[in-house]
Scaffold this motif. Sequence first.
Motif, PDB file in Angstrom:
ATOM      1  N   ASN A 275      12.277  35.971  84.379  1.00 33.54           N
ATOM      2  CA  ASN A 275      11.828  35.683  85.738  1.00 33.54           C
ATOM      3  C   ASN A 275      12.353  34.338  86.233  1.00 33.54           C
ATOM      4  O   ASN A 275      12.735  34.192  87.402  1.00 33.54           O
ATOM      5  N   LEU A 276      12.373  33.356  85.349  1.00 34.61           N
ATOM      6  CA  LEU A 276      12.856  32.024  85.727  1.00 34.61           C
ATOM      7  C   LEU A 276      14.365  32.031  85.974  1.00 34.61           C
ATOM      8  O   LEU A 276      14.855  31.330  86.867  1.00 34.61           O
ATOM      9  N   GLU A 277      15.084  32.801  85.191  1.00 36.23           N
ATOM     10  CA  GLU A 277      16.525  32.912  85.403  1.00 36.23           C
ATOM     11  C   GLU A 277      16.815  33.501  86.778  1.00 36.23           C
ATOM     12  O   GLU A 277      17.722  33.055  87.492  1.00 36.23           O
ATOM     13  N   SER A 278      16.036  34.528  87.145  1.00 37.37           N
ATOM     14  CA  SER A 278      16.198  35.147  88.461  1.00 37.37           C
ATOM     15  C   SER A 278      15.864  34.152  89.572  1.00 37.37           C
ATOM     16  O   SER A 278      16.570  34.072  90.588  1.00 37.37           O
ATOM     17  N   LEU A 279      14.807  33.388  89.365  1.00 34.85           N
ATOM     18  CA  LEU A 279      14.407  32.386  90.359  1.00 34.85           C
ATOM     19  C   LEU A 279      15.455  31.284  90.478  1.00 34.85           C
ATOM     20  O   LEU A 279      15.721  30.772  91.578  1.00 34.85           O
ATOM     21  N   LYS A 280      16.053  30.916  89.383  1.00 36.05           N
ATOM     22  CA  LYS A 280      17.097  29.888  89.382  1.00 36.05           C
ATOM     23  C   LYS A 280      18.285  30.334  90.243  1.00 36.05           C
ATOM     24  O   LYS A 280      18.839  29.536  91.016  1.00 36.05           O
ATOM     25  N   VAL A 281      18.671  31.580  90.114  1.00 37.26           N
ATOM     26  CA  VAL A 281      19.774  32.116  90.925  1.00 37.26           C
ATOM     27  C   VAL A 281      19.429  32.057  92.408  1.00 37.26           C
ATOM     28  O   VAL A 281      20.270  31.701  93.244  1.00 37.26           O
ATOM     29  N   LYS A 282      18.181  32.382  92.745  1.00 35.08           N
ATOM     30  CA  LYS A 282      17.760  32.339  94.140  1.00 35.08           C
ATOM     31  C   LYS A 282      17.774  30.912  94.689  1.00 35.08           C
ATOM     32  O   LYS A 282      18.150  30.684  95.841  1.00 35.08           O
ATOM     33  N   PHE A 283      17.366  29.955  93.882  1.00 34.50           N
ATOM     34  CA  PHE A 283      17.406  28.552  94.316  1.00 34.50           C
ATOM     35  C   PHE A 283      18.843  28.089  94.521  1.00 34.50           C
ATOM     36  O   PHE A 283      19.125  27.292  95.427  1.00 34.50           O
ATOM     37  N   ASN A 284      19.747  28.571  93.693  1.00 34.29           N
ATOM     38  CA  ASN A 284      21.159  28.217  93.852  1.00 34.29           C
ATOM     39  C   ASN A 284      21.718  28.720  95.179  1.00 34.29           C
ATOM     40  O   ASN A 284      22.596  28.087  95.774  1.00 34.29           O
ATOM     41  N   ALA A 285      21.198  29.865  95.631  1.00 32.61           N
ATOM     42  CA  ALA A 285      21.696  30.469  96.869  1.00 32.61           C
ATOM     43  C   ALA A 285      20.974  29.952  98.110  1.00 32.61           C
ATOM     44  O   ALA A 285      21.437  30.169  99.231  1.00 32.61           O
ATOM     45  N   ALA A 286      19.849  29.269  97.935  1.00 31.47           N
ATOM     46  CA  ALA A 286      19.059  28.799  99.083  1.00 31.47           C
ATOM     47  C   ALA A 286      19.780  27.664  99.805  1.00 31.47           C
ATOM     48  O   ALA A 286      20.303  26.740  99.179  1.00 31.47           O
ATOM     49  N   LYS A 287      19.774  27.730 101.139  1.00 29.76           N
ATOM     50  CA  LYS A 287      20.424  26.701 101.953  1.00 29.76           C
ATOM     51  C   LYS A 287      19.491  26.123 103.012  1.00 29.76           C
ATOM     52  O   LYS A 287      19.574  24.943 103.345  1.00 29.76           O
ATOM     53  N   GLU A 288      18.631  26.954 103.557  1.00 31.11           N
ATOM     54  CA  GLU A 288      17.791  26.546 104.682  1.00 31.11           C
ATOM     55  C   GLU A 288      16.347  26.312 104.240  1.00 31.11           C
ATOM     56  O   GLU A 288      15.926  26.768 103.176  1.00 31.11           O
ATOM     57  N   GLU A 289      15.610  25.641 105.104  1.00 28.67           N
ATOM     58  CA  GLU A 289      14.218  25.305 104.800  1.00 28.67           C
ATOM     59  C   GLU A 289      13.363  26.556 104.636  1.00 28.67           C
ATOM     60  O   GLU A 289      12.488  26.606 103.767  1.00 28.67           O
ATOM     61  N   GLU A 290      13.621  27.570 105.454  1.00 29.39           N
ATOM     62  CA  GLU A 290      12.835  28.805 105.367  1.00 29.39           C
ATOM     63  C   GLU A 290      13.017  29.468 104.005  1.00 29.39           C
ATOM     64  O   GLU A 290      12.045  29.934 103.393  1.00 29.39           O
ATOM     65  N   ASP A 291      14.257  29.507 103.524  1.00 29.36           N
ATOM     66  CA  ASP A 291      14.522  30.070 102.196  1.00 29.36           C
ATOM     67  C   ASP A 291      13.804  29.261 101.118  1.00 29.36           C
ATOM     68  O   ASP A 291      13.217  29.822 100.190  1.00 29.36           O
TER      69      ASP A 291
END
Length: 323
Positions: A275-291
């Motif tokens: 689950n943390l690995e998946s979350l890490k990937v999402k944080f890497n892709a986040a750019k905006e405040e809403e994300d």
Amino acid sequence: MSCRKVKNFDPAFRLALRDQLFPYYAKASLLAKSYKNRFIWTGQLTYIFATSAVIVLLMNVIFGILPEWVYYIEFVLLFLILTLISIAHKRKVHTRWLEYRFLVERIRVAPYFFLAGRDVSGITPSSNSSGREKKGQWAVMAFAEIWHRLNMNAYKHNTSLKNEKPFNKELISFTRKSWIEGQLAFQNKYYKTNDRKNTFYEKGGRYNFMAALAIAFIHIVLSWFHGEHEKPDLFHKFLTIFALSLPTIAAAFEGIRRQNEYSRNKNRSEGMKANLESLKVKFNAAKEEEDFNKLMREADILMLSETQEWMMLMEPMELELKA
């Protein structure tokens, strides 16, 4: 828990965390570790003393060693078990360990939400509605008070912070590295620790049991070559001692393994890592405040759920008399 690497935040944020949050984290963490160690050692000593009492009695029955003292020794060992368990119950070692660990995990997430200018999720110490839940309410209330004081003191003494926009893109990177990757590193270490201990106690119990089985078989074979009424020699007596005591030792290994739930905690950690690995990937892709805000909420729910599941797993593992 450090926020020193975040350069784009007012120093007042860091001072607030240092003065209003970190001291509580350190104290709660030390107390959680202390209660955990006392719980583990009490459980292990209970099994050791109970097994020793059985072996002492066997030595007396087979060899006639210390016939006048054996019952005194047994009494002392059983009394020690009773004393250790009674002290642990009186001081609520098991309960306090779970509650302080819950408090530590809640404080752990606080800096990231404070820096992001967001509120932490509403929380309860467990997901059930039993009477046990009320026993942990002090931890919920303690965290709520810590969180309230952190925000109140920070903005009261630094009015300029009220107008500062909390979000900046550096916060995404900091949160990923410090929180998500930090938790991932912890889960990797936690998995290895539980896997090592689970393997040790599982193999220890199996080897002792198989040894007892082999000795019993040897005893049977040797009996074929001796008369039925022949007096057992020293070797036979030792075989008898081992044949009767090794299953007890094997049961002690298994009891310790199950009491600390090494196997299930290992499996839980493995799932948490995914689950943390998946979350890490999402944080890497986040750019905006809403994300970022959505990911913060997702991460908070994940961490809270993991803590509550661990508490529900360990809650029934209260120390009990074993003799």
